[in-house]
Enzyme design. Structure first.
Site, PDB file in Angstrom:
ATOM      1  N   THR A 139       0.828  -1.215   0.000  1.00 22.14           N
ATOM      2  CA  THR A 139       0.000   0.000   0.000  1.00 22.14           C
ATOM      3  C   THR A 139       0.861   1.263   0.000  1.00 22.14           C
ATOM      4  O   THR A 139       1.875   1.331   0.686  1.00 22.14           O
ATOM      5  CB  THR A 139      -0.908   0.016   1.249  1.00 22.14           C
ATOM      6  OG1 THR A 139      -1.639  -1.207   1.285  1.00 22.14           O
ATOM      7  CG2 THR A 139      -1.862   1.183   1.244  1.00 22.14           C
ATOM      8  N   LEU A 247      -1.570 -12.154  -0.792  1.00 22.71           N
ATOM      9  CA  LEU A 247      -2.802 -11.700  -0.131  1.00 22.71           C
ATOM     10  C   LEU A 247      -3.814 -12.830  -0.035  1.00 22.71           C
ATOM     11  O   LEU A 247      -4.543 -12.947   0.954  1.00 22.71           O
ATOM     12  CB  LEU A 247      -3.401 -10.496  -0.871  1.00 22.71           C
ATOM     13  CG  LEU A 247      -2.568  -9.211  -0.821  1.00 22.71           C
ATOM     14  CD1 LEU A 247      -3.259  -8.089  -1.581  1.00 22.71           C
ATOM     15  CD2 LEU A 247      -2.307  -8.759   0.610  1.00 22.71           C
ATOM     16  N   GLU A 371      -6.174  -5.765   3.652  1.00 25.61           N
ATOM     17  CA  GLU A 371      -6.190  -6.987   2.817  1.00 25.61           C
ATOM     18  C   GLU A 371      -7.416  -7.007   1.910  1.00 25.61           C
ATOM     19  O   GLU A 371      -8.023  -8.044   1.689  1.00 25.61           O
ATOM     20  CB  GLU A 371      -6.205  -8.233   3.701  1.00 25.61           C
ATOM     21  CG  GLU A 371      -5.066  -8.282   4.665  1.00 25.61           C
ATOM     22  CD  GLU A 371      -3.904  -9.084   4.154  1.00 25.61           C
ATOM     23  OE1 GLU A 371      -4.035  -9.659   3.056  1.00 25.61           O
ATOM     24  OE2 GLU A 371      -2.890  -9.112   4.850  1.00 25.61           O
TER      25      GLU A 371
HETATM   26  C1  LIG Z   1      -3.952  -1.184  10.608  1.00 33.71           C
HETATM   27  C2  LIG Z   1      -3.641  -1.404   9.163  1.00 33.71           C
HETATM   28  C3  LIG Z   1      -2.602  -2.280   8.808  1.00 33.71           C
HETATM   29  C4  LIG Z   1      -2.276  -2.461   7.463  1.00 33.71           C
HETATM   30  N1  LIG Z   1      -1.205  -3.261   7.122  1.00 33.71           N
HETATM   31  C5  LIG Z   1      -0.772  -3.298   5.821  1.00 33.71           C
HETATM   32  C6  LIG Z   1       0.433  -3.976   5.472  1.00 33.71           C
HETATM   33  O1  LIG Z   1       1.059  -4.614   6.324  1.00 33.71           O
HETATM   34  N2  LIG Z   1       0.887  -3.896   4.196  1.00 33.71           N
HETATM   35  C7  LIG Z   1       0.211  -3.205   3.227  1.00 33.71           C
HETATM   36  O2  LIG Z   1       0.678  -3.166   2.087  1.00 33.71           O
HETATM   37  N3  LIG Z   1      -0.959  -2.561   3.521  1.00 33.71           N
HETATM   38  C8  LIG Z   1      -1.450  -2.587   4.799  1.00 33.71           C
HETATM   39  N4  LIG Z   1      -2.613  -1.909   5.124  1.00 33.71           N
HETATM   40  C9  LIG Z   1      -3.274  -1.120   4.080  1.00 33.71           C
HETATM   41  C10 LIG Z   1      -4.635  -1.643   3.668  1.00 33.71           C
HETATM   42  O3  LIG Z   1      -4.501  -2.824   2.916  1.00 33.71           O
HETATM   43  C11 LIG Z   1      -5.364  -0.514   2.920  1.00 33.71           C
HETATM   44  O4  LIG Z   1      -5.745   0.439   3.897  1.00 33.71           O
HETATM   45  C12 LIG Z   1      -6.569  -1.007   2.143  1.00 33.71           C
HETATM   46  O5  LIG Z   1      -6.188  -1.791   1.050  1.00 33.71           O
HETATM   47  C13 LIG Z   1      -7.448   0.142   1.637  1.00 33.71           C
HETATM   48  O6  LIG Z   1      -6.659   1.112   1.007  1.00 33.71           O
HETATM   49  P1  LIG Z   1      -6.855   2.668   1.406  1.00 33.71           P
HETATM   50  O7  LIG Z   1      -6.770   2.769   2.890  1.00 33.71           O
HETATM   51  O8  LIG Z   1      -5.906   3.447   0.599  1.00 33.71           O
HETATM   52  O9  LIG Z   1      -8.350   2.984   1.012  1.00 33.71           O
HETATM   53  P2  LIG Z   1      -8.874   3.411  -0.448  1.00 33.71           P
HETATM   54  O10 LIG Z   1      -8.382   2.454  -1.475  1.00 33.71           O
HETATM   55  O11 LIG Z   1      -8.608   4.873  -0.639  1.00 33.71           O
HETATM   56  O12 LIG Z   1     -10.433   3.170  -0.272  1.00 33.71           O
HETATM   57  C14 LIG Z   1     -11.298   4.128   0.386  1.00 33.71           C
HETATM   58  C15 LIG Z   1     -12.737   3.630   0.228  1.00 33.71           C
HETATM   59  O13 LIG Z   1     -13.082   3.589  -1.166  1.00 33.71           O
HETATM   60  C16 LIG Z   1     -13.567   2.305  -1.518  1.00 33.71           C
HETATM   61  N5  LIG Z   1     -13.185   1.989  -2.900  1.00 33.71           N
HETATM   62  C17 LIG Z   1     -11.942   1.998  -3.446  1.00 33.71           C
HETATM   63  N6  LIG Z   1     -11.976   1.637  -4.739  1.00 33.71           N
HETATM   64  C18 LIG Z   1     -13.278   1.387  -5.016  1.00 33.71           C
HETATM   65  C19 LIG Z   1     -13.978   0.931  -6.187  1.00 33.71           C
HETATM   66  N7  LIG Z   1     -13.346   0.638  -7.341  1.00 33.71           N
HETATM   67  N8  LIG Z   1     -15.323   0.778  -6.117  1.00 33.71           N
HETATM   68  C20 LIG Z   1     -15.991   1.036  -4.954  1.00 33.71           C
HETATM   69  N9  LIG Z   1     -15.389   1.456  -3.821  1.00 33.71           N
HETATM   70  C21 LIG Z   1     -14.044   1.617  -3.850  1.00 33.71           C
HETATM   71  C22 LIG Z   1     -12.940   1.362  -0.516  1.00 33.71           C
HETATM   72  O14 LIG Z   1     -13.729   0.171  -0.363  1.00 33.71           O
HETATM   73  C23 LIG Z   1     -12.932   2.214   0.747  1.00 33.71           C
HETATM   74  O15 LIG Z   1     -14.176   2.108   1.407  1.00 33.71           O
HETATM   75  C24 LIG Z   1      -3.010  -1.778   6.457  1.00 33.71           C
HETATM   76  C25 LIG Z   1      -4.081  -0.960   6.832  1.00 33.71           C
HETATM   77  C26 LIG Z   1      -4.400  -0.771   8.160  1.00 33.71           C
HETATM   78  C27 LIG Z   1      -5.548   0.134   8.529  1.00 33.71           C
END
Ligand SMILES: Cc1cc2nc3c(=O)[nH]c(=O)nc-3n(C[C@H](O)[C@H](O)[C@H](O)COP(=O)(O)OP(=O)(O)OC[C@H]3O[C@@H](n4cnc5c(N)ncnc54)[C@H](O)[C@@H]3O)c2cc1C
Length: 392
Positions: A139, A247, A371
């Protein structure tokens, strides 16, 4: 925090489907969580600290690389054993399970599957014992649900690669010894690189003020002109399918883990409801509270069956990514709803750290997001059954 009196619900006698080995592994993990996690986890979560003292115990119960072959230091177990271990750890805390999931499925798995023999020999045994801890960098600040857009990149400089970019929301980042990092080469193709702590230009600042997964350390991975030796590139798979394969494995573990959190909330609420007297009788005798408990055990039982069948398919190497998505989405949603209902059943006591429910509830807000978010997994199912891509 109250003493851990957990008794696992098994309404459909699912134990009958497990082998003796499964039960031994599950029971050892359960006993370890009761002895070594439950007494310290509330304090760690309140202080927002990952309790490093439990790392050797996690290694001992086989939580680091349960299905990695014994010759690389793993436990050489099947996928149902992996699931059961994740269930028991998350019964204690989703943050601790996150650490184990990352180490196993997001760090050891890609090194095992996509690495060469020298890389397996160098990293896997140390990761299996917890001597080295790992993180997984996919991410980025501007690319979460859409990792294909990542901008982290590396250039071929002859005798090394030069890595630049930033990863955000990375579990274990603040203390990791190694990081499996996904970055684009000069042609835009995604590769995995093993970046080691101490490489110049590599820093891992911690992300503070989380209300969720407080007992798990989360942070960034920052790369500023990091010279990565060429032998640190994972040679056997590239493209977005490589991180997505990791994943799949981690999401499978989460589908089981979430059941653990739900079981703990249900068990706590059931015990409380039998003991708490209002209007002259235990609240468990009121229909409204029975409805909550009856629905919880129904949903837990359905989730257990889903996970068990998925485990069988995974053991046969037949589980599809879409099937794994369905289980991750369903089981985490099930767990978060149970946590919310269970918290209400404890009234005011439900908001305190005396009981585990509020911590599970807050943790699950991360689990339903990472995830692949709840919505993204729904789109994966939608694409699978209709053939139409609704992502863009
Ligand atoms: C505590 C924590 C630990 C984590 N650990 C890791 C890790 O170890 N390694 C790693 O790589 N990542 C990690 N992550 C990241 C996590 O995988 C991401 O937060 C997640 O994939 C969502 O990405 P984003 O937060 O950028 O949200 P965004 O992608 O910006 O999404 C925001 C909202 O928009 C929605 N959305 C996005 N695209 C679409 C679409 N096409 N259609 C409809 N709705 C959509 C989503 O469902 C969400 O509700 C972690 C996150 C947290 C909170």
């Amino acid at each position: 925090m109250k003493p851990d009196l957990f008794e696992a619900p098994d309404y459909y006698n699912l134990d009958d489907l497990l082998t003796e080995e499964h039960k031994l592994i599950r029971d050892a993990a359960r006993a370890w969580v009761k002895r070594d996690v439950s007494p310290i986890i509330e304090d760690a979560a309140q202080k927002a600290e990952f309790p490093k003292s439990i790392i050797p115990g996690l290694a001992e119960i086989g939580a680091f690389g349960p299905y990695i072959p014994v010759k690389y230091g793993g436990a050489g177990l099947d996928q149902i054993s992996y699931g059961l271990i994740m269930q028991e750890i998350e019964r204690g805390d989703s943050g601790v399970r996150s650490t184990a999931s990352v180490q196993s499925s997001l760090v050891m798995y890609p090194i095992w599957k996509y690495g060469n023999e020298a890389q397996r020999q160098k990293y896997l045994p140390k990761l299996a014992t917890g001597e080295w801890m790992g993180s997984f960098g996919l991410t980025e600040p501007d690319f979460g649900s859409n990792p294909a857009g990542m901008v982290t990149n590396f250039k071929d400089k002859g005798d090394h690669y030069l890595l630049n970019g930033a990863k955000l929301w990375i579990s274990n980042s603040p203390f990791c010894d190694v990081a499996v990092v996904w970055a684009k080469d000069e042609s835009g193709r995604i590769h995995g690189l093993v970046v080691e702590r101490g490489m110049e230009g590599f820093t891992t600042p911690e992300t503070h003020n989380k209300w969720s997964l407080r007992a798990s350390a989360t942070g960034e991975l920052l790369f500023q002109d990091v010279k990565v030796p060429k032998e640190n590139l994972l040679p056997n798979k590239s493209g977005l399918g490589a991180p997505l394969g990791c994943l799949d494995s981690a999401r499978f573990g989460i589908a089981w883990g979430a059941i653990g959190a739900a079981m703990d909330c249900y068990d706590t609420a059931l015990r409380y409801a039998k003991e708490r007297i209002q209007f002259g009788k235990p609240i468990a005798a009121f229909q409204l509270q029975q409805k909550k408990l009856a629905e919880m055990i129904t949903e837990i039982t359905k989730a257990q069956l889903l996970a068990f069948r998925l485990g069988q398919l995974k053991n046969e190497d037949r589980a599809t990514s879409a099937q794994i998505s369905m289980a991750k989405r369903n089981n985490v949603d099930m767990a978060i709803k149970i946590a919310r209902e269970a918290r209400q059943m404890l009234g005011g006591m439900g908001i305190t750290g005396e009981y585990s429910i509020m911590r599970h509830m807050m943790n699950l807000e991360s689990v339903i997001t990472y995830e692949g978010t709840h919505d993204i997994h729904l789109l994966i199912t939608g694409l699978d059954i209709t053939g139409h891509n609704a992502f863009k």
